[in-house]
Design a protein around this motif. Structure first.
Motif, PDB file in Angstrom:
ATOM      1  N   THR A   1       0.839  -1.209   0.000  1.00  0.00           N
ATOM      2  CA  THR A   1       0.000   0.000   0.000  1.00  0.00           C
ATOM      3  C   THR A   1       0.868   1.250   0.000  1.00  0.00           C
ATOM      4  OG1 THR A   1      -1.810  -1.118   1.122  1.00  0.00           O
ATOM      5  CG2 THR A   1      -1.763   1.278   1.282  1.00  0.00           C
ATOM      6  N   PHE A   2       1.917   1.251   0.824  1.00  0.00           N
ATOM      7  CA  PHE A   2       2.826   2.394   0.867  1.00  0.00           C
ATOM      8  C   PHE A   2       3.466   2.623  -0.497  1.00  0.00           C
ATOM      9  CE2 PHE A   2       7.125   4.045   1.156  1.00  0.00           C
ATOM     10  CZ  PHE A   2       6.901   5.261   1.780  1.00  0.00           C
ATOM     11  N   VAL A   3       3.943   1.562  -1.131  1.00  0.00           N
ATOM     12  CA  VAL A   3       4.594   1.693  -2.439  1.00  0.00           C
ATOM     13  C   VAL A   3       3.626   2.259  -3.463  1.00  0.00           C
ATOM     14  CG1 VAL A   3       5.646   0.418  -4.361  1.00  0.00           C
ATOM     15  CG2 VAL A   3       6.300  -0.110  -2.005  1.00  0.00           C
ATOM     16  N   TRP A   4       2.396   1.737  -3.530  1.00  0.00           N
ATOM     17  CA  TRP A   4       1.422   2.244  -4.504  1.00  0.00           C
ATOM     18  C   TRP A   4       1.051   3.695  -4.233  1.00  0.00           C
ATOM     19  CZ3 TRP A   4       1.426   0.262  -8.911  1.00  0.00           C
ATOM     20  CH2 TRP A   4       1.517  -1.111  -9.110  1.00  0.00           C
ATOM     21  N   GLU A   5       0.883   4.045  -2.942  1.00  0.00           N
ATOM     22  CA  GLU A   5       0.553   5.438  -2.610  1.00  0.00           C
ATOM     23  C   GLU A   5       1.691   6.375  -2.997  1.00  0.00           C
ATOM     24  OE1 GLU A   5      -0.561   5.490   1.511  1.00  0.00           O
ATOM     25  OE2 GLU A   5      -2.513   4.560   1.105  1.00  0.00           O
ATOM     26  N   ARG A   6       2.910   5.983  -2.707  1.00  0.00           N
ATOM     27  CA  ARG A   6       4.076   6.818  -3.041  1.00  0.00           C
ATOM     28  C   ARG A   6       4.227   6.935  -4.559  1.00  0.00           C
ATOM     29  NH1 ARG A   6       7.297  10.897  -1.212  1.00  0.00           N
ATOM     30  NH2 ARG A   6       9.349  10.679  -2.130  1.00  0.00           N
ATOM     31  N   LEU A   7       4.101   5.832  -5.246  1.00  0.00           N
ATOM     32  CA  LEU A   7       4.209   5.856  -6.703  1.00  0.00           C
ATOM     33  C   LEU A   7       3.113   6.729  -7.310  1.00  0.00           C
ATOM     34  CD1 LEU A   7       5.670   4.865  -9.223  1.00  0.00           C
ATOM     35  CD2 LEU A   7       4.252   2.800  -9.145  1.00  0.00           C
ATOM     36  N   GLY A   8       1.901   6.609  -6.808  1.00  0.00           N
ATOM     37  CA  GLY A   8       0.808   7.440  -7.293  1.00  0.00           C
ATOM     38  C   GLY A   8       1.069   8.911  -7.042  1.00  0.00           C
TER      39      GLY A   8
ATOM     40  N   ILE B   1       3.972  10.389  -6.781  1.00  0.00           N
ATOM     41  CA  ILE B   1       5.041  10.826  -7.687  1.00  0.00           C
ATOM     42  C   ILE B   1       4.496  11.011  -9.090  1.00  0.00           C
ATOM     43  CG2 ILE B   1       7.182  10.086  -8.811  1.00  0.00           C
ATOM     44  CD1 ILE B   1       7.803   8.638  -6.076  1.00  0.00           C
ATOM     45  N   LEU B   2       3.718  10.056  -9.563  1.00  0.00           N
ATOM     46  CA  LEU B   2       3.236  10.105 -10.947  1.00  0.00           C
ATOM     47  C   LEU B   2       2.162  11.165 -11.176  1.00  0.00           C
ATOM     48  CD1 LEU B   2       3.204   6.304 -11.777  1.00  0.00           C
ATOM     49  CD2 LEU B   2       4.881   8.027 -12.492  1.00  0.00           C
ATOM     50  N   THR B   3       1.457  11.581 -10.133  1.00  0.00           N
ATOM     51  CA  THR B   3       0.459  12.635 -10.290  1.00  0.00           C
ATOM     52  C   THR B   3       1.030  14.010 -10.001  1.00  0.00           C
ATOM     53  OG1 THR B   3      -0.327  12.351  -8.026  1.00  0.00           O
ATOM     54  CG2 THR B   3      -1.510  11.145  -9.757  1.00  0.00           C
ATOM     55  N   GLY B   4       2.288  14.069  -9.585  1.00  0.00           N
ATOM     56  CA  GLY B   4       2.928  15.352  -9.338  1.00  0.00           C
ATOM     57  C   GLY B   4       2.728  15.898  -7.936  1.00  0.00           C
ATOM     58  N   ARG B   5       2.072  15.145  -7.054  1.00  0.00           N
ATOM     59  CA  ARG B   5       1.924  15.612  -5.668  1.00  0.00           C
ATOM     60  C   ARG B   5       3.267  15.648  -4.969  1.00  0.00           C
ATOM     61  NH1 ARG B   5      -2.499  11.679  -5.130  1.00  0.00           N
ATOM     62  NH2 ARG B   5      -0.955  10.606  -3.913  1.00  0.00           N
ATOM     63  N   VAL B   6       4.173  14.782  -5.373  1.00  0.00           N
ATOM     64  CA  VAL B   6       5.550  14.801  -4.877  1.00  0.00           C
ATOM     65  C   VAL B   6       6.387  15.424  -5.978  1.00  0.00           C
ATOM     66  CG1 VAL B   6       7.529  13.387  -4.224  1.00  0.00           C
ATOM     67  CG2 VAL B   6       5.247  12.748  -3.452  1.00  0.00           C
ATOM     68  N   SER B   7       7.006  16.536  -5.657  1.00  0.00           N
ATOM     69  CA  SER B   7       7.748  17.254  -6.699  1.00  0.00           C
ATOM     70  C   SER B   7       9.228  17.384  -6.352  1.00  0.00           C
ATOM     71  CB  SER B   7       7.125  18.637  -6.917  1.00  0.00           C
ATOM     72  OG  SER B   7       7.117  19.359  -5.711  1.00  0.00           O
ATOM     73  N   ASP B   8       9.775  16.382  -5.692  1.00  0.00           N
ATOM     74  CA  ASP B   8      11.199  16.379  -5.373  1.00  0.00           C
ATOM     75  C   ASP B   8      12.025  16.512  -6.651  1.00  0.00           C
ATOM     76  OD1 ASP B   8      10.285  15.859  -2.847  1.00  0.00           O
ATOM     77  OD2 ASP B   8      11.098  13.827  -2.715  1.00  0.00           O
TER      78      ASP B   8
ATOM     79  N   PRO C   1      -7.919   0.085  -5.703  1.00  0.00           N
ATOM     80  CA  PRO C   1      -9.075   0.781  -6.282  1.00  0.00           C
ATOM     81  C   PRO C   1      -8.827   2.290  -6.360  1.00  0.00           C
ATOM     82  CG  PRO C   1      -9.770  -0.738  -4.565  1.00  0.00           C
ATOM     83  CD  PRO C   1      -8.273  -0.687  -4.521  1.00  0.00           C
ATOM     84  N   GLY C   2      -9.119   2.877  -7.522  1.00  0.00           N
ATOM     85  CA  GLY C   2      -8.975   4.311  -7.696  1.00  0.00           C
ATOM     86  C   GLY C   2      -7.552   4.808  -7.869  1.00  0.00           C
ATOM     87  N   TRP C   3      -6.596   3.894  -8.017  1.00  0.00           N
ATOM     88  CA  TRP C   3      -5.200   4.323  -8.162  1.00  0.00           C
ATOM     89  C   TRP C   3      -4.983   4.936  -9.524  1.00  0.00           C
ATOM     90  CZ3 TRP C   3      -1.137   3.602 -11.423  1.00  0.00           C
ATOM     91  CH2 TRP C   3       0.106   4.016 -10.951  1.00  0.00           C
ATOM     92  N   PRO C   4      -4.219   6.006  -9.654  1.00  0.00           N
ATOM     93  CA  PRO C   4      -3.678   6.843  -8.585  1.00  0.00           C
ATOM     94  C   PRO C   4      -4.773   7.709  -7.993  1.00  0.00           C
ATOM     95  CG  PRO C   4      -3.102   7.816 -10.673  1.00  0.00           C
ATOM     96  CD  PRO C   4      -3.838   6.525 -10.966  1.00  0.00           C
ATOM     97  N   ASN C   5      -4.654   8.024  -6.732  1.00  0.00           N
ATOM     98  CA  ASN C   5      -5.736   8.687  -6.014  1.00  0.00           C
ATOM     99  C   ASN C   5      -6.003  10.113  -6.444  1.00  0.00           C
ATOM    100  OD1 ASN C   5      -6.108   6.359  -4.558  1.00  0.00           O
ATOM    101  ND2 ASN C   5      -4.719   6.975  -2.938  1.00  0.00           N
ATOM    102  N   ASP C   6      -5.030  10.787  -7.036  1.00  0.00           N
ATOM    103  CA  ASP C   6      -5.220  12.184  -7.415  1.00  0.00           C
ATOM    104  C   ASP C   6      -4.988  12.357  -8.903  1.00  0.00           C
ATOM    105  OD1 ASP C   6      -3.828  15.366  -6.326  1.00  0.00           O
ATOM    106  OD2 ASP C   6      -5.634  14.881  -7.430  1.00  0.00           O
TER     107      ASP C   6
END
Length: 93
Positions: free
Chosen positions: A36-43, A45-52, A79-84
């Motif tokens: 779950t952590f990996v999918w949330e983090r990947l999501g 990053i891929l949606t741009g919520r993490v902009s490191d 379900p619903g991945w990516p969340n944003d």
């Protein structure tokens, strides 16, 4: 059909910079909390919520392609991945 295993030996080893190891039994057998952590983090990053800065090389078309590939090829996405997905720039290939 696109795949995370496509090579791009001109610029980098793989065309889409996301590990295909998400398809392995080892990944699927991770504890639920870790997966779950990996999918949330990947999501994120891929949606741009993490902009490191380390993710700056992931332009919107590449991020979109990775999300689309995973949605087309991964049978067990949360379900619903990516969340944003509202932050995701969709490109038509």
């Amino acid at each position: 059909q696109r795949s995370l295993r496509e090579f791009d030996l001109n610029a980098r080893m793989f065309k889409y910079p996301c590990s295909y190891l998400v398809y392995t039994n080892s990944f699927r057998q991770l504890p639920d909390e870790m997966r779950t952590f990996v999918w949330e983090r990947l999501g994120a990053i891929l949606t741009g919520r993490v902009s490191d800065e380390k993710y700056a090389h992931l332009d919107p078309p590449t991020r979109t392609a990775i999300v689309q590939i995973l949605k087309e090829t991964y049978s067990d996405l949360p379900p619903g991945w990516p969340n944003d997905s509202a932050n995701l720039t969709v490109s038509q290939d």
